[in-house]
Write a protein that holds these residues in place. Structure first.
Motif, short mmCIF file in Angstrom:
data_model
loop_
_atom_site.label_atom_id
_atom_site.label_comp_id
_atom_site.label_asym_id
_atom_site.label_seq_id
_atom_site.Cartn_x
_atom_site.Cartn_y
_atom_site.Cartn_z
N LYS A 94 -7.03 -3.31 -2.29
CA LYS A 94 -5.70 -2.71 -2.22
C LYS A 94 -4.61 -3.61 -2.80
N VAL A 95 -4.97 -4.86 -3.09
CA VAL A 95 -4.00 -5.78 -3.67
C VAL A 95 -3.78 -5.44 -5.14
N LYS A 96 -2.54 -5.28 -5.51
CA LYS A 96 -2.19 -4.92 -6.88
C LYS A 96 -1.44 -6.04 -7.61
N LYS A 97 -0.84 -6.94 -6.83
CA LYS A 97 0.01 -7.95 -7.46
C LYS A 97 -0.05 -9.25 -6.67
N LEU A 98 -0.09 -10.35 -7.39
CA LEU A 98 -0.13 -11.67 -6.78
C LEU A 98 1.13 -12.44 -7.15
N GLN B 267 -4.91 -14.22 2.77
CA GLN B 267 -3.68 -14.80 2.24
C GLN B 267 -2.52 -14.06 2.90
N ILE B 268 -1.29 -14.45 2.57
CA ILE B 268 -0.13 -13.72 3.07
C ILE B 268 -0.05 -12.39 2.33
N THR C 145 3.33 -2.91 -0.21
CA THR C 145 3.41 -2.97 -1.67
C THR C 145 2.12 -3.47 -2.32
N GLY C 146 1.10 -3.75 -1.50
CA GLY C 146 -0.16 -4.25 -2.06
C GLY C 146 0.01 -5.58 -2.77
#
Length: 212
Positions: A144-148, A115-116, A121-122
């Protein structure tokens, strides 16, 4: 006592309907619905209801002349070859995506990683449709992704200004998502094994020397 389940159902249904409006708002070919998978929808709604996923909404000014914004256009053009995005097709989705990129410019420089993705900022940007199970996979596959951030279709009846939304799960929610994805993968593998075994003797084996 008899009224309590009804209230819980109404609260959950309200969250589910809101998720339908947020996650699956783009009509046309390939249009999705969160209701195609009630299991993942129920889990996602429950995590939100119990505060395990923090949801926020943001109003923004939609720029009808976004194509004249050189920086937004540059970022879009750099991302387009990595995605299936088209450039200069004069479609409605192109300026919608450019507006989304402009709104999240403070998150850093985006790259395409399933995804983008904003590594600084994860954060992940979805400008289109995504199902709850796909969200679970996203957080599981990209730890590592924290927020969508999700940008629904901006031209909605009753909206004075368009909205976008963020979803930020707790560690407990991330663990629930991970376990759900693993369980579904195990189920899929089991079904494949069972189907393969049931087909033994039905589909004839092909000798290496045979040709079609």
């Amino acid at each position: 006592m008899g009224k309590e389940p009804d209230k819980k159902y109404e609260a959950m249904k309200k969250i589910m309907d809101a998720l339908e409006d947020i996650l699956c708002s783009y009509q046309g070919r390939g249009h999705l619905s969160v209701y195609v998978d009630l299991d993942s929808l129920a889990l996602f709604a429950s995590l939100i209801a119990y505060g395990q996923i923090q949801v926020e909404n943001y109003r923004y000014d939609y720029d009808d002349n976004i194509r004249e914004d050189k920086e937004a256009e540059r970022i879009y053009r750099e991302l387009a070859p990595q995605t299936r995005w088209r450039v200069n097709q004069r479609t409605q989705i192109e300026p919608i995506r450019m507006n989304a990129l402009k709104q999240l410019a403070s998150l850093g420089t985006p790259i395409y990683k399933e995804q983008i993705y904003y590594a600084d900022t994860g954060s992940v940007l979805v400008c289109g449709e995504i199902l709850p199970y796909e969200i679970f996979q996203l957080f599981t596959n990209l730890p590592k992704v924290k927020k969508l951030y999700v940008f629904p279709y901006p031209f909605r009846e009753g909206w004075e200004k368009p909205l976008y939304f963020s979803f930020e799960p707790t560690e407990a929610a991330l663990e629930e998502m991970r376990k759900y994805v693993e369980r579904k993968m195990d189920e899929m593998c089991r079904i494949i094994r069972e189907k393969s075994e049931s087909l033994n003797g039905i589909i004839p084996e092909v000798d290496e020397g045979d040709s079609f």
